[in-house]
Structure formats: C-alpha cells, structure tokens
Scaffold this active site. Structure first.
Site, short mmCIF file in Angstrom:
data_model
loop_
_atom_site.label_atom_id
_atom_site.label_comp_id
_atom_site.label_asym_id
_atom_site.label_seq_id
_atom_site.Cartn_x
_atom_site.Cartn_y
_atom_site.Cartn_z
CE LYS A 82 -4.31 -2.89 2.41
NZ LYS A 82 -4.72 -2.96 3.73
CD GLN A 98 -2.83 -4.43 6.60
OE1 GLN A 98 -3.03 -3.07 6.16
NE2 GLN A 98 -3.58 -5.50 6.29
CG ASP A 131 -10.43 -0.39 4.85
OD1 ASP A 131 -10.27 -0.64 3.77
OD2 ASP A 131 -9.74 -0.76 5.41
#
Ligand SMILES: NC(=O)c1ccc[n+]([C@@H]2O[C@H](COP(=O)([O-])OP(=O)(O)OC[C@H]3O[C@@H](n4cnc5c(N)ncnc54)[C@H](OP(=O)(O)O)[C@@H]3O)[C@@H](O)[C@H]2O)c1
Length: 293
Positions: free
Chosen positions: A53, A97, A120
């Site tokens: 990422k 994460q 997200d």
C-alpha cells in the site's frame, strides 16, 4: 474463449490516472493527499500488504503517515493515535490493517476513525451510507470488484449474482453494491445448504471465502462471470516454496466461464487501487469542490 478480468492492468491504468489528478490537484491545494496506515504486531502477511500500500501511495504521489506499533500496544494508545490523525490536516485517509492482535477491539478502533477519513469504508456511517444508497467511502475490495466488472462492461441488471462469503469486509458490502446495480443477489455462507446448486444458478459468481479449490467447474453455470476474491497461500511440499491461489479451481473453471479473474492479478491490485482512489476522493471532498462518488 474465456476472457480474463485483468485487475493488474486496470489497476495500473487507474493508478496512472490518479497520479495525474494528484499532480494537478496539489498545485491548487498546496499539499499532496495523505494516507496513514496503522499496523500492530509483526504478522508477515500484514507487513507485506502494508508495504504494498505504501509503495502504491508513492507511485501516485500520496504522502504516507504510516505507523507501526509493537504487538503489546494498548487500545488507548491506538485510540489516541487515531484521534491525532483525525485532527491532522495533512491526513485524508486512515486505515487500520486487520487482523489485530487478540487483546485489541478492532470494531472499537474502526469506530474512532473520522468517517470522512475512513479510507477502508468500514465505519458504520459509511456502511450506513452504502445501505441507503448515498455517496460515501466504500469498502475497497468490493469497490474493486465493482470497478473491474464495470471496466469490462459486465451487464448486471436483472442478472443473478451469488456472493459466497458474508464478511463485513467483503461479502456483505459487495452484495449491497451488486443490488444497487440491479442484480438479483443471493449471499451464501458456511451454513448454506447445497452450495453447488446455489453457485450453479449464478450469472455472476463471487467467491470470498478463503478456501483453496472451493469452486470447481461443476459449480459454475456455462458462460458465467466468475470473480475470485480469495487469497490462500499454498506451499509446494517438494520445493517448500509458497504461492498465492484463490478460492476457484482456475484451470477447470476457465473452460466453463465466460469471464474469470486470475489470482494473483485480479482483485488484489484492485483493492489497493481503490484505497488510493478513496484517499484522493476524501482529499477532494475536504480540500476542493466536491465530487460525487
Ligand atoms: N483480494 C483482496 O484484496 C482481498 C481482500 C480481502 C480479503 N481477501 C480474501 O478473501 C477471502 C475472504 O475474506 P474475508 O475477510 O471476507 O474472510 P472471513 O471474514 O473469514 O469470511 C469468510 C466467509 O466465508 C464463509 N465460508 C467459510 N467456509 C465456507 C464454505 N465452506 N462454504 C461457504 N462459505 C464459507 C464464512 O461463512 P460464515 O459467515 O458462516 O462463517 C464467511 O462468511 C480470504 O481469502 C481473504 O484473504 C482478499
């Protein structure tokens, strides 16, 4: 002849477009977009995803404000970090994460993220917006599936879509996104009876489970579109080398399906790209006149 839904190629094209947008927009705004990826512990798969990422951010000109915490970090420390990032004007997207170590409450942490920086798309506000059909930040993996289907002009209207997997990360939001495009949607899961019959009815079949070879050729309707979200690591016992495979038995299913995503090179690169897209969208929303998502 089966077509390949090439996520890698589309991701490269979208990232080049995002890089151009970022270059242009930052002259107006005076700073680049910023993304903070928070990682706790040293799960090697998570570390690889985070690296991936951050490299993608660098390619498109998004500044990274990532933080890596030791395994024993407390909930309070992480909450304080998220609060500080919520206030930080240089940061447009925040991502935690997953999975987190067992002592941490991931839902509690995700709820602390400012919904307008929720890269997200997992905050209840953004999931609520999805349910209501309102614009908002969408969860990256399902959004990546939808963008790939759109690129290949896969017709969804009135089609039977079956999503196998009902997680909040993939299956549930994807089902809502397919519904919003007028598909007739079925969600299957570990308690579903006769998965073969359910899957075989699908014009669009999505596997988001995490089980190697779950979907075999006899489970696929001829000329269906098959999307493989699963990521599984299998180790060759002779060489000891690992490789990534999906949930779909690719070689046999490709003979039956009209379209299929490869693993790797399908939904994985699309997920990363939608994270970048979400960050740039938040940046625009916060700093430039709004653009509808
Ligand atoms: N490509 C990407 O970028 C990307 C992104 C995210 C995830 N993934 C991959 O996608 C897969 C799913 O991820 P996730 O986070 O959604 O996983 P998850 O939270 O573990 O959910 C898995 C889902 O599969 C269902 N399931 C388990 N065994 C089944 C079976 N035998 N038949 C039918 N359904 C079954 C489970 O049902 P129950 O609800 O009944 O337990 C659950 O709903 C994983 O392989 C993950 O690594 C890939």
């Amino acid at each position: 002849m089966t077509g390949l839904l090439d996520g890698k190629a589309l991701a490269a094209k979208m990232q080049a477009e995002l890089a151009e947008q970022v270059q242009h927009l930052q002259q107006q705004v005076g700073r680049p977009p910023g993304l903070a990826v928070l990682m706790v512990g040293d799960n090697p798969a998570s570390a690889a995803y985070v690296r991936n990422k951050e490299q993608a951010c660098e390619r498109v000109g998004i500044a990274s404000f990532g933080k890596h915490f030791p395994t024993q970090t407390t909930q309070a420390e992480l909450e304080q970090t998220i609060q500080a990032l919520n206030q930080d004007e240089r940061v447009d997207g925040i991502l935690v994460q997953l999975p987190l170590p067992d002592h941490l409450d991931s839902v509690g942490l995700l709820n602390q993220i400012d919904p307008n920086k929720d890269a997200d798309g997992l905050h209840p506000t953004n999931l609520g917006r999805l349910v209501r059909g309102e614009p908002g930040l969408r969860s990256c993996t399902p959004a990546g599936v939808m963008r790939l289907l759109q690129e290949y002009r896969i017709d969804l209207k009135g089609k039977k879509a079956v999503v196998i997997g009902r997680s909040i990360l993939v299956g549930k939001p994807l089902a809502l996104m397919l519904l919003a495009e007028d598909a007739t949607v079925t969600i299957a899961h570990s308690r579903s009876q006769d998965l073969t019959a359910i899957a075989r009815d699908a014009d669009i079949l999505v596997a988001a489970v995490g089980r190697t070879n779950l979907i075999t050729a006899e489970m696929v309707k001829p000329d269906a579109v098959v999307v493989d979200v699963g990521i599984n690591r299998v180790v060759n016992p002779e060489t000891g080398k690992g490789r990534l495979v999906g949930d779909v038995e690719f070689e046999s299913v490709r003979d039956v399906a009209a379209w299929i995503t490869p693993v790797p090179g399908g939904i994985g690169p699309m997920t990363v790209t939608m994270l970048l897209d979400n960050t740039v969208w938040s940046y625009r929303q916060r700093c430039v006149a709004g653009r509808e998502k």
